[in-house]
Write a protein that holds these residues in place. Structure first.
Motif: not given
Length: 330
Positions: A144-157
């Protein structure tokens, strides 16, 4: 039978080296740690301009129509320079998948106008995603393909290599990539990681050899000591043993030979072990200065450690080899 790169492949490698000398000196690698984590936009455009990013894309989509053999030849060179950004994933997995699906984004990815991160199967953490424009990820239909604006991002250490920003992501909106081969993409990305490890190992052995010739102790060069020579020779032998394993895996993928999974797992294992030995040897030869932030050695060492768990851990690839050799299931 002659096994080796063609004169055209070697010429491409030399041309790429000239480009990287100008566009990716150690200062650029260091800046990716301090100022702008992720891919360096100017560098990415340069790599697109020389055709590297479209290496595996068909010529009718603007790519070079190259093979996996071309891939290892050129990506190994990028490893020598510790090029920041999701280079292996972008070239080996993302661009071919975008081109196979006939997406408009393929042309931008080939030109270096966008950076594409790729999620590993079964992994929650995605490397480089916070500095990427697009994400390709495995789904039930393949990729699948997603744009960064369409991602829910939970930062990692933070990674030990601070130029590798990571995060756990969930696509809120995406689309499938019909025609993209998820298995081939994974194998190519793993092969690219192995090739980068070869280049990193080569640079650290070279860096250490130059250092011990210059560094003196008791008024003689450190490199004149037999023990130091043996350390570097052992690291070099390990690297030279790993190279044909990685090159053979490239040939297996390029020609459609049997047991590609086994060949790729062998490649990652051999390259990882050679790079880890080169890192330990380099640190031992440099001594205390090798630990310092100011010296460039740690940039290369930590990239090796970061790539060690990328595209399959050592244990996972050992299981593949054991299953093939011993006839037991993974």
């Amino acid at each position: 039978m002659y096994f080796g790169f063609t004169s055209e492949q070697l010429a491409l490698r030399e041309n790429l080296r000239d480009v990287l000398v100008e566009t990716c000196p150690p200062a650029v690698v260091r800046n990716a740690w301090r100022d702008s984590p992720g891919a360096v936009p100017r560098l990415w455009k340069q790599l697109g301009a020389v055709g590297l990013l479209g290496l595996l894309a068909p010529a009718d989509t603007g790519g070079l129509g190259g093979s996996e053999i071309d891939l290892v030849c050129l990506v190994e060179e990028c490893g020598r320079f510790a090029v920041p950004g999701p280079l292996g994933e972008h070239i080996a997995a993302a661009v071919p998948a975008l081109a196979a699906a006939g997406t408009a984004e393929a042309h931008a990815a080939i030109a270096g106008d966008v950076v594409v991160a790729v999620q590993e199967p079964g992994a929650r953490r995605v490397r480089w995603v916070t500095g990427a424009d697009l994400l390709i990820y495995p789904d039930d239909d393949g990729l699948g393909l997603a744009a960064r604006a369409d991602l829910d991002i939970d930062r990692w250490p933070s990674s030990v290599d601070r130029s590798v920003p990571s995060a756990a992501v969930t696509p809120a909106r995406a689309r499938t990539l019909p025609g993209a081969d998820a298995v081939l993409a994974q194998r190519r990305a793993t092969l690219a990681a192995a090739a980068q490890l070869l280049g990193l190992a080569d640079r650290m052995v070279t860096m250490s050899t130059e250092y011990v010739k210059m560094r003196t102790q008791f008024e003689v060069p450190v490199g004149s000591q037999q023990a130091v020579k043996h350390l570097l020779a052992t690291a070099l032998v390990s690297l030279e043993h790993a190279r044909p394993v990685v090159y053979r895996a490239a040939w297996v993928l390029a020609t459609g030979a049997s047991n590609p999974e086994l060949a790729v797992s062998f490649a990652k294992l051999y390259a990882q072990r050679a790079a880890e030995l080169a890192a330990r040897t380099a640190l031992q030869c440099h001594g205390a200065i090798g630990y310092s932030w100011e010296h460039d050695l740690h940039l290369w060492m930590k990239r090796v450690w970061a790539l060690g768990t990328a595209w399959g851990t050592t244990t996972a690839h050992e299981d593949v080899v054991a299953a093939a050799v011993l006839g037991t299931p993974c």
